[in-house]
Design an enzyme around this catalytic site. Structure first.
Site, PDB file in Angstrom:
ATOM      1  N   VAL A 283      17.836  53.837  78.047  1.00  0.00           N
ATOM      2  CA  VAL A 283      19.050  53.043  78.240  1.00  0.00           C
ATOM      3  C   VAL A 283      18.809  51.588  77.832  1.00  0.00           C
ATOM      4  CG1 VAL A 283      20.734  52.272  79.967  1.00  0.00           C
ATOM      5  CG2 VAL A 283      19.559  54.445  80.274  1.00  0.00           C
ATOM      6  N   CYS A 284      19.815  50.984  77.192  1.00  0.00           N
ATOM      7  CA  CYS A 284      19.807  49.532  76.970  1.00  0.00           C
ATOM      8  C   CYS A 284      21.222  49.031  77.238  1.00  0.00           C
ATOM      9  CB  CYS A 284      19.315  49.168  75.567  1.00  0.00           C
ATOM     10  SG  CYS A 284      20.457  49.619  74.254  1.00  0.00           S
ATOM     11  N   LYS A 285      21.576  47.872  76.706  1.00  0.00           N
ATOM     12  CA  LYS A 285      22.906  47.325  76.978  1.00  0.00           C
ATOM     13  C   LYS A 285      24.006  48.102  76.260  1.00  0.00           C
ATOM     14  CE  LYS A 285      25.592  43.071  76.878  1.00  0.00           C
ATOM     15  NZ  LYS A 285      25.585  41.628  76.578  1.00  0.00           N
TER      16      LYS A 285
ATOM     17  N   MET B 103      24.558  50.429  78.987  1.00  0.00           N
ATOM     18  CA  MET B 103      25.099  49.943  80.255  1.00  0.00           C
ATOM     19  C   MET B 103      26.537  49.438  80.120  1.00  0.00           C
ATOM     20  SD  MET B 103      22.828  50.635  82.484  1.00  0.00           S
ATOM     21  CE  MET B 103      23.301  49.691  83.937  1.00  0.00           C
TER      22      MET B 103
END
Length: 100
Positions: free
Chosen positions: A62-64, A90
């Site tokens: 997961v990242c932004k 996210m």
């Protein structure tokens, strides 16, 4: 590269599945909240922290927004890991957050 969307992730979280989530965002981003149970390994530190990961476990990265996590997935796949990129990151995730 495998990927899933946040709806699929939320369904798996709601089902209390054992998930191995790695958040590759930077410290200041993680301070705004992470997916419950996620492990924070900033993208730039992954090569030196490979020893903390287990090649027998499937990881969700997961990242932004999904770009950095896609890069992390490509690298980790080359190292023999089973990884799935969270599409939209996210920004697309609207489930509960945990603050570390």
């Amino acid at each position: 590269m495998k990927s899933m969307d946040t709806t699929q992730l939320l369904e798996r979280l709601d089902a209390n599945e054992d998930l191995y989530i790695i958040d590759v965002r930077e410290d200041d981003e993680v301070a705004q909240g992470v997916i419950p149970g996620a492990q924070h390994i900033a993208l730039g530190t992954i090569p030196e922290r490979l020893g903390e990961l287990d090649t027998t476990k499937p990881y969700i990265i997961v990242c932004k927004a999904g770009g950095r996590s896609a890069n992390a997935c490509a690298y980790l796949e080359e190292q023999g890991f089973d990884v799935t990129n969270l599409e939209g990151g996210m920004l697309a995730y609207d489930g509960e957050l945990e603050f570390k």
